[in-house]
Design an enzyme around this catalytic site. Structure first.
Site, PDB file in Angstrom:
ATOM      1  N   TRP A 146       0.858  -1.177   0.000  1.00  0.00           N
ATOM      2  CA  TRP A 146       0.000   0.000   0.000  1.00  0.00           C
ATOM      3  C   TRP A 146       0.897   1.232   0.000  1.00  0.00           C
ATOM      4  CZ3 TRP A 146      -0.182   3.794   3.958  1.00  0.00           C
ATOM      5  CH2 TRP A 146      -1.015   4.879   3.621  1.00  0.00           C
ATOM      6  N   GLU A 204      -3.284  -3.012  -2.094  1.00  0.00           N
ATOM      7  CA  GLU A 204      -4.395  -2.358  -1.391  1.00  0.00           C
ATOM      8  C   GLU A 204      -4.699  -1.009  -2.035  1.00  0.00           C
ATOM      9  OE1 GLU A 204      -3.493  -1.587   2.733  1.00  0.00           O
ATOM     10  OE2 GLU A 204      -5.513  -0.875   3.181  1.00  0.00           O
ATOM     11  N   LYS A 252      -6.996   2.671  -2.411  1.00  0.00           N
ATOM     12  CA  LYS A 252      -7.498   3.681  -1.473  1.00  0.00           C
ATOM     13  C   LYS A 252      -8.158   4.812  -2.243  1.00  0.00           C
ATOM     14  CE  LYS A 252      -6.127   6.133   2.665  1.00  0.00           C
ATOM     15  NZ  LYS A 252      -5.168   6.265   3.738  1.00  0.00           N
ATOM     16  N   ASP A 287      -9.673  -2.655   1.868  1.00  0.00           N
ATOM     17  CA  ASP A 287      -9.774  -2.138   3.235  1.00  0.00           C
ATOM     18  C   ASP A 287     -11.117  -1.433   3.285  1.00  0.00           C
ATOM     19  OD1 ASP A 287      -9.684   0.022   5.234  1.00  0.00           O
ATOM     20  OD2 ASP A 287      -7.562  -0.473   5.502  1.00  0.00           O
ATOM     21  N   HIS A 309     -11.620   2.330   2.761  1.00  0.00           N
ATOM     22  CA  HIS A 309     -11.030   2.954   1.569  1.00  0.00           C
ATOM     23  C   HIS A 309     -11.983   3.185   0.408  1.00  0.00           C
ATOM     24  CE1 HIS A 309      -6.624   1.929   2.731  1.00  0.00           C
ATOM     25  NE2 HIS A 309      -7.289   2.542   3.684  1.00  0.00           N
ATOM     26  N   HIS A 338      -8.706  -5.869   4.752  1.00  0.00           N
ATOM     27  CA  HIS A 338      -8.345  -5.158   5.974  1.00  0.00           C
ATOM     28  C   HIS A 338      -9.661  -4.795   6.625  1.00  0.00           C
ATOM     29  CE1 HIS A 338      -3.966  -3.570   5.327  1.00  0.00           C
ATOM     30  NE2 HIS A 338      -4.031  -4.862   5.550  1.00  0.00           N
ATOM     31  N   ASP A 355     -12.037   7.550   6.663  1.00  0.00           N
ATOM     32  CA  ASP A 355     -11.199   6.376   6.919  1.00  0.00           C
ATOM     33  C   ASP A 355     -10.486   6.520   8.266  1.00  0.00           C
ATOM     34  OD1 ASP A 355      -9.686   4.069   6.496  1.00  0.00           O
ATOM     35  OD2 ASP A 355      -8.105   5.163   5.439  1.00  0.00           O
ATOM     36  N   ASP A 385     -10.251   4.556  10.909  1.00  0.00           N
ATOM     37  CA  ASP A 385      -9.647   3.395  11.546  1.00  0.00           C
ATOM     38  C   ASP A 385     -10.031   3.228  13.009  1.00  0.00           C
ATOM     39  OD1 ASP A 385      -8.026   1.970   9.462  1.00  0.00           O
ATOM     40  OD2 ASP A 385      -7.150   3.955   9.237  1.00  0.00           O
ATOM     41  N   ASP A 401      -7.043  -3.930  10.601  1.00  0.00           N
ATOM     42  CA  ASP A 401      -6.235  -2.726  10.355  1.00  0.00           C
ATOM     43  C   ASP A 401      -6.952  -1.511  10.920  1.00  0.00           C
ATOM     44  OD1 ASP A 401      -4.551  -0.751   9.476  1.00  0.00           O
ATOM     45  OD2 ASP A 401      -5.265  -0.773   7.409  1.00  0.00           O
TER      46      ASP A 401
HETATM   47  C1  RNT Z   1      -3.796   3.036   5.064  1.00  0.00           C
HETATM   48  C2  RNT Z   1      -3.924   1.583   4.808  1.00  0.00           C
HETATM   49  C3  RNT Z   1      -2.801   0.727   5.315  1.00  0.00           C
HETATM   50  C4  RNT Z   1      -2.312   1.136   6.679  1.00  0.00           C
HETATM   51  C5  RNT Z   1      -1.346   0.174   7.310  1.00  0.00           C
HETATM   52  C6  RNT Z   1      -0.650   0.765   8.487  1.00  0.00           C
HETATM   53  O1  RNT Z   1      -4.897   3.744   4.754  1.00  0.00           O
HETATM   54  O2  RNT Z   1      -5.135   1.119   5.323  1.00  0.00           O
HETATM   55  O3  RNT Z   1      -3.169  -0.596   5.257  1.00  0.00           O
HETATM   56  O4  RNT Z   1      -3.366   1.326   7.567  1.00  0.00           O
HETATM   57  O5  RNT Z   1      -0.495  -0.307   6.376  1.00  0.00           O
HETATM   58 ZN    ZN Z   2      -5.454  -0.980   5.291  1.00  0.00          ZN
END
Ligand code: RNT
Ligand code: ZN
Length: 414
Positions: free
Chosen positions: A181, A222, A224, A255, A258, A282, A290, A292, A322
């Protein structure tokens, strides 16, 4: 009759074998992200977190050394049922005796301590090159940089990581998922959207040009949609990433933070399963963006789990967590999120998908709607508690006492 026996009978009446559900769940590895323990800081650089991702909060007691992080992961794992895999970032290299290697020169030996740790616990390891929080990230660009020195540095990082991923697989005997990523993007409307993507493609081609054993390492990409400070353009967008994955025969990673807020990953899984042998996830929780946040037992997490189970894809989906919350006890954050992923999977394993699919195909959507809603009050918790007990982890909220004790005895003394 115990509560579990009662629940077992109830599920049996609708064709669900709770014993099989428990057995399948026990064998399913969930890849636990190491970076919840220290706010994505790592051990290799003093740089602030960059790349358009952010941890917020200042809860005391975060891990600042490998020994502390390993102890915290152990504590969390003792409270989470099921099989775990360890998910590391390259920035968690462990250097000894004043030695140092930059990201383009890291070697397997810098991860020997992690291998030892994982082997002792019978865990596999997944891996992530770290394309952020480093002085060679120039103008928010890495693999897509127009500066050849920058781009080459990061290509070499990718190649170095691929060797480390192979080393993990060889040492642990478990295939390693290596997820790429990059944060690359622009804050405002770019003049050229094409060239950065062309350079990213070229860089990935270069990284993937080194031979590796495809049965040991699964490379995932990955995508985004945007990052903080990179709101207008992301080089590794969904279209870029899916196209690249198909062009090279690697594995897509979604993810669920994303995508645009009304898009859901649960709806994307079936399409990707149709065209890819394996897919990766993720699991996170975005709140308005986003962000998290810690994964909870919410509808979308359940729906993601359902898509995996209903399509019989437990062995085709690499599931990783994640998220990073620095505003609450970090060990508890791991436990809450991972327990909820496990709950969502169990919930899906306790759903009569065959019956429901037949109702859909016979256009009996009235009955489908009725039964789907009735499932919500089935005695799921009794099966969950039984599962936790069999896994040797605390049942219900009892795990929280352990967190309070650990905070008083260990975290508060840091
Ligand atoms: C970032 C991505 C990625 C990170 C990690 C730390 O938006 O989700 O996967 O969160 O690699
Ligand atoms: Zn991620």
């Amino acid at each position: 009759m115990t509560r579990y026996e009662y629940a077992k009978d109830m599920y049996a009446k609708i064709g669900i074998d709770t014993e099989a559900a428990i057995e399948n769940l026990s064998a399913l590895p969930i890849s636990m992200h190491c970076w919840q323990g220290d706010d994505v800081v790592g051990f290799d650089s003093k740089e602030a977190l960059s790349g358009g991702i952010q941890t917020t909060g200042n809860y005391p007691g975060k891990a600042t050394t490998p020994v502390e992080l390993m102890a915290d992961i152990d504590k969390a794992c003792s409270l989470i049922p099921g099989k775990k895999k360890l998910n590391l970032h390259a920035s968690y290299a462990i250097f000894e005796d004043g030695e140092f290697a930059d990201r383009d020169a890291i070697e397997p030996k810098h991860f020997a301590k992690w291998v030892e740790y994982a082997k002792e616990r019978g865990m596999g390891i997944d891996f992530n090159p770290t394309y952020f929080s480093h002085p060679m990230v120039k103008d928010n660009l890495t693999l897509s940089s127009p500066d050849e020195e920058v781009r080459t540095f990061w290509v070499n990082h990718g190649k170095a990581c691929l060797k480390i991923a192979e080393y993990f697989a060889e040492e642990t005997g478990v295939p390693c998922v290596m997820n790429i990523w990059i944060p690359d993007g622009y804050k405002d409307i770019p003049a050229d959207r094409f060239a950065p993507r062309a350079r990213f493609k070229k860089s990935l081609d270069e990284i993937l040009s080194i031979p590796y054993d495809k049965t040991k390492v699964y490379i995932t990409l990955e995508s985004k949609v945007f990052g903080i400070g990179l709101e207008s353009y992301t080089v590794g967008s969904a279209e870029f990433s899916l196209s690249y994955v198909n062009y090279k025969g690697i594995t897509p990673l979604m993810d669920n933070g994303h995508y645009h807020p009304t898009e859901v990953v649960s709806d994307k899984i079936s399409s990707l399963l149709l065209f890819n042998e394996k897919i990766a996830l993720h699991v996170t929780r975005g709140v308005r963006w986003d962000s998290d946040h810690v994964v909870i037992f919410d509808d979308e997490t359940k729906e993601i789990a359902k898509e995996i189970v209903a399509h019989d894809a437990l062995d085709r989906v690499f599931i990783a967590t994640d998220y990073f919350d620095a505003s609450i006890n970090r060990v508890a954050a791991w436990v809450i999120g991972l327990r909820n992923v496990q709950k969502a999977m169990l919930n899906a394993l306790l759903t009569p998908h065959t019956t429901f699919k037949a109702l859909q195909d016979s256009a009996n959507t009235t009955k489908l709607r009725a039964l789907q809603e009735e499932m919500k009050t089935y005695p799921f918790a009794d099966v969950w508690n039984e599962y936790c007990e069999r896994c040797g982890v605390p049942v219900g909220e009892n795990w929280f006492e352990e967190i309070e004790k650990y905070e008083a005895e260990v975290l508060s003394k840091r």
